[in-house]
Scaffold this motif. Structure first.
Motif, PDB file in Angstrom:
ATOM      1  N   ALA A 179       0.848  -1.188   0.000  1.00  0.00           N
ATOM      2  CA  ALA A 179       0.000   0.000   0.000  1.00  0.00           C
ATOM      3  C   ALA A 179       0.881   1.235   0.000  1.00  0.00           C
ATOM      4  CB  ALA A 179      -0.926   0.014   1.213  1.00  0.00           C
ATOM      5  N   SER A 180       0.388   2.321  -0.572  1.00  0.00           N
ATOM      6  CA  SER A 180       1.145   3.567  -0.535  1.00  0.00           C
ATOM      7  C   SER A 180       0.225   4.715  -0.159  1.00  0.00           C
ATOM      8  CB  SER A 180       1.832   3.839  -1.889  1.00  0.00           C
ATOM      9  OG  SER A 180       0.901   4.160  -2.907  1.00  0.00           O
ATOM     10  N   ARG A 181       0.856   5.793   0.284  1.00  0.00           N
ATOM     11  CA  ARG A 181       0.109   6.989   0.681  1.00  0.00           C
ATOM     12  C   ARG A 181       0.923   8.204   0.321  1.00  0.00           C
ATOM     13  NH1 ARG A 181      -0.301   6.666   6.260  1.00  0.00           N
ATOM     14  NH2 ARG A 181       1.440   8.100   6.332  1.00  0.00           N
ATOM     15  N   GLY A 182       0.242   9.236  -0.129  1.00  0.00           N
ATOM     16  CA  GLY A 182       0.937  10.406  -0.634  1.00  0.00           C
ATOM     17  C   GLY A 182       1.240  11.461   0.405  1.00  0.00           C
ATOM     18  N   VAL A 183       0.600  11.379   1.553  1.00  0.00           N
ATOM     19  CA  VAL A 183       0.790  12.416   2.562  1.00  0.00           C
ATOM     20  C   VAL A 183       1.457  11.822   3.794  1.00  0.00           C
ATOM     21  CG1 VAL A 183      -1.163  13.769   1.772  1.00  0.00           C
ATOM     22  CG2 VAL A 183      -1.513  12.030   3.540  1.00  0.00           C
ATOM     23  N   PHE A 184       2.132  12.660   4.531  1.00  0.00           N
ATOM     24  CA  PHE A 184       2.746  12.227   5.774  1.00  0.00           C
ATOM     25  C   PHE A 184       1.694  12.253   6.870  1.00  0.00           C
ATOM     26  CE2 PHE A 184       6.140  11.252   8.504  1.00  0.00           C
ATOM     27  CZ  PHE A 184       5.945  11.936   9.690  1.00  0.00           C
ATOM     28  N   GLY A 185       1.751  11.271   7.752  1.00  0.00           N
ATOM     29  CA  GLY A 185       0.761  11.207   8.811  1.00  0.00           C
ATOM     30  C   GLY A 185      -0.398  10.321   8.422  1.00  0.00           C
ATOM     31  N   THR A 186      -1.485  10.420   9.141  1.00  0.00           N
ATOM     32  CA  THR A 186      -2.605   9.526   8.899  1.00  0.00           C
ATOM     33  C   THR A 186      -3.321   9.886   7.609  1.00  0.00           C
ATOM     34  OG1 THR A 186      -3.987  10.951  10.246  1.00  0.00           O
ATOM     35  CG2 THR A 186      -2.987   9.058  11.333  1.00  0.00           C
ATOM     36  N   GLY A 187      -3.966   8.906   7.041  1.00  0.00           N
ATOM     37  CA  GLY A 187      -4.700   9.107   5.812  1.00  0.00           C
ATOM     38  C   GLY A 187      -4.919   7.790   5.108  1.00  0.00           C
ATOM     39  N   GLU A 188      -5.678   7.847   4.048  1.00  0.00           N
ATOM     40  CA  GLU A 188      -6.030   6.653   3.291  1.00  0.00           C
ATOM     41  C   GLU A 188      -4.793   5.973   2.718  1.00  0.00           C
ATOM     42  OE1 GLU A 188      -8.430   7.607  -0.057  1.00  0.00           O
ATOM     43  OE2 GLU A 188      -8.351   5.590  -0.900  1.00  0.00           O
ATOM     44  N   LEU A 189      -4.762   4.649   2.838  1.00  0.00           N
ATOM     45  CA  LEU A 189      -3.756   3.833   2.168  1.00  0.00           C
ATOM     46  C   LEU A 189      -4.377   3.274   0.895  1.00  0.00           C
ATOM     47  CD1 LEU A 189      -2.085   1.736   5.020  1.00  0.00           C
ATOM     48  CD2 LEU A 189      -1.383   3.932   4.065  1.00  0.00           C
ATOM     49  N   PHE A 190      -3.623   3.345  -0.191  1.00  0.00           N
ATOM     50  CA  PHE A 190      -4.055   2.787  -1.471  1.00  0.00           C
ATOM     51  C   PHE A 190      -3.366   1.436  -1.644  1.00  0.00           C
ATOM     52  CE2 PHE A 190      -6.209   6.458  -3.340  1.00  0.00           C
ATOM     53  CZ  PHE A 190      -5.740   7.495  -2.542  1.00  0.00           C
ATOM     54  N   PHE A 191      -4.159   0.403  -1.762  1.00  0.00           N
ATOM     55  CA  PHE A 191      -3.626  -0.951  -1.826  1.00  0.00           C
ATOM     56  C   PHE A 191      -3.511  -1.460  -3.258  1.00  0.00           C
ATOM     57  CE2 PHE A 191      -3.277  -2.675   2.434  1.00  0.00           C
ATOM     58  CZ  PHE A 191      -3.977  -1.753   3.198  1.00  0.00           C
ATOM     59  N   GLY A 192      -2.503  -2.315  -3.459  1.00  0.00           N
ATOM     60  CA  GLY A 192      -2.429  -3.079  -4.688  1.00  0.00           C
ATOM     61  C   GLY A 192      -3.296  -4.311  -4.591  1.00  0.00           C
ATOM     62  N   GLU A 193      -3.288  -5.127  -5.674  1.00  0.00           N
ATOM     63  CA  GLU A 193      -4.108  -6.326  -5.719  1.00  0.00           C
ATOM     64  C   GLU A 193      -3.500  -7.468  -4.903  1.00  0.00           C
ATOM     65  OE1 GLU A 193      -6.936  -5.233  -6.966  1.00  0.00           O
ATOM     66  OE2 GLU A 193      -7.044  -6.091  -8.967  1.00  0.00           O
ATOM     67  N   GLY A 194      -2.243  -7.337  -4.556  1.00  0.00           N
ATOM     68  CA  GLY A 194      -1.599  -8.358  -3.748  1.00  0.00           C
ATOM     69  C   GLY A 194      -0.858  -9.405  -4.566  1.00  0.00           C
ATOM     70  N   SER A 195       0.074 -10.057  -3.901  1.00  0.00           N
ATOM     71  CA  SER A 195       0.779 -11.210  -4.472  1.00  0.00           C
ATOM     72  C   SER A 195       0.436 -12.417  -3.612  1.00  0.00           C
ATOM     73  CB  SER A 195       2.298 -10.993  -4.459  1.00  0.00           C
ATOM     74  OG  SER A 195       2.684  -9.966  -5.335  1.00  0.00           O
ATOM     75  N   ARG A 196      -0.176 -13.422  -4.243  1.00  0.00           N
ATOM     76  CA  ARG A 196      -0.548 -14.622  -3.489  1.00  0.00           C
ATOM     77  C   ARG A 196       0.594 -15.613  -3.542  1.00  0.00           C
ATOM     78  NH1 ARG A 196      -4.568 -17.387  -1.299  1.00  0.00           N
ATOM     79  NH2 ARG A 196      -6.147 -15.833  -1.791  1.00  0.00           N
ATOM     80  N   LEU A 197       1.157 -15.915  -2.379  1.00  0.00           N
ATOM     81  CA  LEU A 197       2.265 -16.863  -2.274  1.00  0.00           C
ATOM     82  C   LEU A 197       1.748 -18.181  -1.700  1.00  0.00           C
ATOM     83  CD1 LEU A 197       5.280 -17.677  -2.275  1.00  0.00           C
ATOM     84  CD2 LEU A 197       5.429 -16.687   0.021  1.00  0.00           C
ATOM     85  N   THR A 198       2.042 -19.254  -2.413  1.00  0.00           N
ATOM     86  CA  THR A 198       1.710 -20.590  -1.927  1.00  0.00           C
ATOM     87  C   THR A 198       3.003 -21.378  -1.809  1.00  0.00           C
ATOM     88  OG1 THR A 198      -0.439 -20.547  -3.053  1.00  0.00           O
ATOM     89  CG2 THR A 198       0.402 -22.701  -2.354  1.00  0.00           C
ATOM     90  N   VAL A 199       3.284 -21.852  -0.609  1.00  0.00           N
ATOM     91  CA  VAL A 199       4.503 -22.625  -0.378  1.00  0.00           C
ATOM     92  C   VAL A 199       4.126 -24.091  -0.194  1.00  0.00           C
ATOM     93  CG1 VAL A 199       6.560 -22.906   1.042  1.00  0.00           C
ATOM     94  CG2 VAL A 199       5.576 -20.621   0.709  1.00  0.00           C
ATOM     95  N   LEU A 200       4.675 -24.929  -1.055  1.00  0.00           N
ATOM     96  CA  LEU A 200       4.320 -26.350  -1.025  1.00  0.00           C
ATOM     97  C   LEU A 200       5.298 -27.163  -0.186  1.00  0.00           C
ATOM     98  CD1 LEU A 200       3.454 -26.768  -4.806  1.00  0.00           C
ATOM     99  CD2 LEU A 200       1.898 -26.296  -2.897  1.00  0.00           C
TER     100      LEU A 200
END
Lengths: 114, 114
Positions: free
Chosen positions: B93-114
Motif C-alpha cells: 500500500a502507498s500513501r501520498g501524505v505524511f501522517g494519517t490518511g487513506e492507504l491505497f492498496f495493490g491487488e496483492g501477491s498470493r504466495l503458496t509454499v508447497l
C-alpha cells in the motif's frame, strides 16, 4: 476465486435493505479509523474514514459512526446492492505507532441477496 | 500506472526456496507499507518506508523476511527459505501524505509454499 471469508462473521441482507456492520477496536489511543471493502481476489478499497474528534461522518450511501466511550465503530450502507457484497474491514491508526500504520480487524462478510 | 502495482500476482514456491515480491507504488507517494493477509483474516502490518528509509519493521515475522526500497520508489519484499506458514497474500500500500490518511492498496501477491 479465492475463498476469503469462510471463517468470517457473515451478514446476509436483501437487496435494497440497509446494512450495518459493526467493529470493536481495542486501543483507546487510536485517533483515526477507516473502513475498507475487499472483493475476492482484490486488494482492500477505501470506503470512508473518520477521525477521533468526530462521532459521525457521511459519504455516498455510507455512514460511519464512532463511539469512543465503548470503542465501537459501525458502517451503515443504505439501499444495499449486489455490488456491495464483499468482506468489510475496519482499521485503526494507533497514535504513537508508525505514521499511518493501520491495524485491521478480522472482517465481516456481507452477502446481498437479489 | 494509476494505482499500486504488484508482481507477481501468483507465486508457487517449494519449501526452502527464496522468493521476491515487487511493489510499484503510486507515483510520488512517499509512504509505502507491506501487509500480510492469511486466508480469512485481516491484513497484518509487516513494515513501513518513508521514501527510502525503513522506519518500522516490527511486523516482520522472522529474519527470513527482508524488505527494501533503495530509491524511494519501487519496493521488494524478499522471503528466504520459505516455509508453509508463509503462504498468504502479500499486500503493498502507498500513501501520498505524511501522517494519517487513506492507504491505497495493490491487488496483492498470493504466495503458496508447497
Amino acid at each position: 476465486g479465492e475463498s476469503v471469508g469462510l471463517h468470517l462473521p457473515t451478514l446476509s441482507v436483501q437487496e435494497g435493505d440497509n446494512s450495518i456492520i459493526n467493529c470493536a477496536y481495542s486501543n483507546s489511543a487510536s485517533d483515526y479509523f477507516i473502513w475498507y471493502k475487499q472483493e475476492s481476489g482484490k486488494g482492500p478499497q477505501f470506503i470512508i474514514d473518520i477521525r477521533s474528534n468526530m462521532d459521525k461522518r457521511q459519504g455516498q450511501r455510507v455512514t460511519v459512526l464512532l463511539n469512543k466511550t465503548v470503542k465501537h465503530l459501525s458502517l451503515q450502507i443504505a439501499a444495499t446492492q449486489p455490488g456491495d457484497s464483499a468482506v468489510y474491514f475496519c482499521a485503526e491508526n494507533r497514535r504513537g505507532g508508525s505514521q499511518g500504520n493501520l491495524i485491521f480487524g478480522k472482517g465481516t462478510k456481507l452477502s446481498v441477496k437479489p | 500506472g494509476a494505482g499500486v502495482s504488484q508482481s507477481p500476482r501468483y507465486k508457487v514456491a517449494k519449501r526452502g526456496q527464496d522468493v521476491a515480491l515487487r511493489c510499484d507504488p503510486i507515483s510520488g507517494h512517499v509512504s509505502l507499507f507491506w501487509y500480510q493477509q492469511a486466508l480469512g483474516q485481516g491484513p497484518e502490518f509487516l513494515t513501513y518506508f518513508q521514501n527510502e528509509a525503513q522506519l518500522d519493521k516490527s511486523g516482520l515475522p522472522s529474519d527470513r523476511f527482508f524488505a527494501e526500497r533503495p530509491e524511494g520508489s519501487v519496493s521488494t519484499l524478499k522471503i528466504q527459505r520459505t516455509q508453509q506458514e508463509d503462504s498468504a497474500v502479500y499486500l503493498c500500500a502507498s500513501r501520498g501524505v505524511f501522517g494519517t490518511g487513506e492507504l491505497f492498496f495493490g491487488e496483492g501477491s498470493r504466495l503458496t509454499v508447497l
